[in-house]
Design an enzyme around this catalytic site. Structure first.
Site, short mmCIF file in Angstrom:
data_model
loop_
_atom_site.label_atom_id
_atom_site.label_comp_id
_atom_site.label_asym_id
_atom_site.label_seq_id
_atom_site.Cartn_x
_atom_site.Cartn_y
_atom_site.Cartn_z
N TYR A 18 7.07 6.72 14.25
CA TYR A 18 5.68 5.48 14.05
C TYR A 18 4.80 6.51 14.49
O TYR A 18 3.23 7.37 14.31
CB TYR A 18 5.25 4.78 15.27
N VAL B 115 0.82 -0.84 0.26
CA VAL B 115 -0.07 0.30 0.07
C VAL B 115 1.22 0.83 0.24
O VAL B 115 0.49 2.16 -0.30
CB VAL B 115 -0.83 0.00 1.40
N ILE C 81 -2.68 -3.62 22.25
CA ILE C 81 -3.79 -5.33 21.03
C ILE C 81 -2.49 -6.25 21.01
O ILE C 81 -0.94 -5.77 20.61
CB ILE C 81 -4.39 -4.54 20.15
N LYS D 227 1.14 8.62 12.76
CA LYS D 227 0.01 7.90 13.56
C LYS D 227 -0.71 9.21 13.92
O LYS D 227 -2.04 9.68 13.68
CB LYS D 227 0.14 7.18 14.08
P1 NAP Z 1 0.18 -6.39 12.93
O1 NAP Z 1 -0.19 -7.84 13.47
O2 NAP Z 1 1.90 -6.31 12.49
O3 NAP Z 1 -0.05 -7.03 11.23
C1 NAP Z 1 -0.06 -6.26 10.30
C2 NAP Z 1 -0.91 -6.11 8.77
O4 NAP Z 1 0.08 -4.45 8.07
C3 NAP Z 1 -0.51 -7.25 8.04
O5 NAP Z 1 -1.18 -7.60 7.83
C4 NAP Z 1 0.90 -6.68 7.29
O6 NAP Z 1 0.71 -7.39 5.98
C5 NAP Z 1 0.46 -5.68 7.11
N1 NAP Z 1 0.88 -4.66 5.92
C6 NAP Z 1 2.36 -4.65 6.68
N2 NAP Z 1 2.79 -3.71 5.55
C7 NAP Z 1 1.95 -3.38 4.50
C8 NAP Z 1 2.24 -2.94 3.33
N3 NAP Z 1 4.36 -2.17 3.00
N4 NAP Z 1 1.32 -3.19 2.16
C9 NAP Z 1 -0.24 -4.46 3.01
N5 NAP Z 1 -0.13 -4.35 3.59
C10 NAP Z 1 0.69 -3.87 5.21
O7 NAP Z 1 0.06 -5.18 13.06
P2 NAP Z 1 -1.21 -4.77 13.99
O8 NAP Z 1 -0.80 -5.06 15.72
O9 NAP Z 1 -2.65 -6.10 13.46
O10 NAP Z 1 -1.43 -3.80 13.35
C11 NAP Z 1 -2.27 -3.66 13.11
C12 NAP Z 1 -2.60 -1.33 12.88
O11 NAP Z 1 -2.74 -1.52 13.81
C13 NAP Z 1 -1.43 -0.80 12.54
O12 NAP Z 1 -1.16 0.07 11.68
C14 NAP Z 1 -0.89 -0.98 13.91
O13 NAP Z 1 0.24 0.27 13.49
C15 NAP Z 1 -2.17 -0.18 14.71
N6 NAP Z 1 -1.63 -0.12 15.86
C16 NAP Z 1 -1.78 -1.68 16.45
C17 NAP Z 1 -1.43 -1.72 18.20
C18 NAP Z 1 -0.89 -3.01 18.61
O14 NAP Z 1 -0.92 -2.80 19.63
N7 NAP Z 1 -1.37 -4.08 17.74
C19 NAP Z 1 -1.74 -0.45 18.39
C20 NAP Z 1 -2.06 0.87 18.02
C21 NAP Z 1 -2.36 0.76 16.29
P3 NAP Z 1 2.11 -8.43 5.51
O15 NAP Z 1 2.60 -9.67 6.53
O16 NAP Z 1 0.82 -8.95 4.07
O17 NAP Z 1 3.54 -7.42 4.62
#
Ligand code: NAP
Length: 243
Positions: A151, A60, A184, A155
């Protein structure tokens, strides 16, 4: 049936959002960049419970990937109605040790991607005079976190993007909101040192870390007709961490 696109839908929060949007009766396109197997698992799981899903590959942060992905969705399903800008990455370091490429990578995947994907789907939403855009930001955009200047900036940028875009497209019946998860449990957070996790947990009023489903619920709600008078808002889902 509305058409939803969840960026980074292959794992973690994005996968839970994909399940939630499918359970609400939408056609869900599950985007991934590398985790093809995981994306297909999400798709299979949705289909096996009677829902509609398809995996779509595309980085993306790369304009040509975004354009071909959105074009293929349009050809197959007629344009995106619900966009969840969820894909995100971290490259943590204290600023004096942070490399320029780590800054650029995080800004490109977390923030520029929202610009690219939103721009690619917006014309279809405008024509239909209906749309939902939900940007997954983070609570650290609001409170900061050492080691995450890149980061947090990306955000926080998403929050400004959300508010400006909400003002641009409101008259077309398109709502734009941001969701800020706290800690999370996903692949993104699993490798944090135990002492950091213990300290964080002490600050969570509800006494537990969040699950991807905790975030997916509000995203699902914001995608529905019930949320049609909510736009430009920021919803914190952090168990009280930021209080
Ligand atoms: P995650 O488990 O690491 O998953 C990240 C997702 O993003 C994966 O599906 C990955 O797919 C995709 N991704 C990464 N780079 C990409 C790219 N260049 N193009 C398309 N897809 C891409 O992360 P998560 O914890 O679920 O986080 C999801 C969102 O929530 C993120 O924006 C993160 O910043 C936000 N968030 C997370 C937390 C937390 O505590 N976990 C807290 C606040 C906000 P591939 O593996 O196929 O690349």
């Amino acid at each position: 049936m509305k058409v939803a696109l969840v960026t980074g839908g292959s794992r973690g929060i994005g996968a839970a959002i994909s399940f939630e949007l499918a359970s609400l009766g939408n056609k869900v396109f599950v985007n991934y960049s590398k985790s093809a197997e995981k994306a297909l698992e999400v798709v299979e799981c949705i289909r096996s419970s009677g829902g509609w899903a398809e995996a779509v590959k595309g980085d993306v942060s790369v304009p040509s990937d975004v354009d071909s992905m959105v074009r293929s969705i349009r050809e197959e399903a007629g344009g995106v109605d619900i966009l969840v800008n969820n894909a995100g990455v971290t490259r943590d370091n204290l600023i004096l040790r942070m490399k320029e490429e780590d800054w650029d990578y995080v800004m490109d995947v977390n923030l520029k991607s929202a610009f690219l994907v939103t721009k690619a789907v917006l014309k279809d939403m405008m024509k239909k005079r209906w749309g939902r855009i939900i940007n997954i930001s983070s609570v650290v955009a609001l409170i900061g976190n050492p080691g995450q200047t890149n980061y947090c900036a990306s955000k926080a940028g998403l929050i400004g993007f959300t508010k400006a875009l909400a003002k641009e497209v409101g008259t077309r019946n398109i709502t734009v909101n941001a969701v800020c998860p706290g800690y999370i449990e996903t692949d993104m957070t699993v490798s944090l040192p135990q002492d950091v996790k213990d300290k964080l947990l002490e600050a969570v009023v509800l006494g537990r870390f969040g699950t991807p489903e905790d975030v997916a619920g509000i995203v699902g709600f914001l995608s529905t007709e019930k949320a049609s008078y909510i736009t430009g808002q920021v919803f914190v889902v952090d168990g009280g961490l930021s209080l």
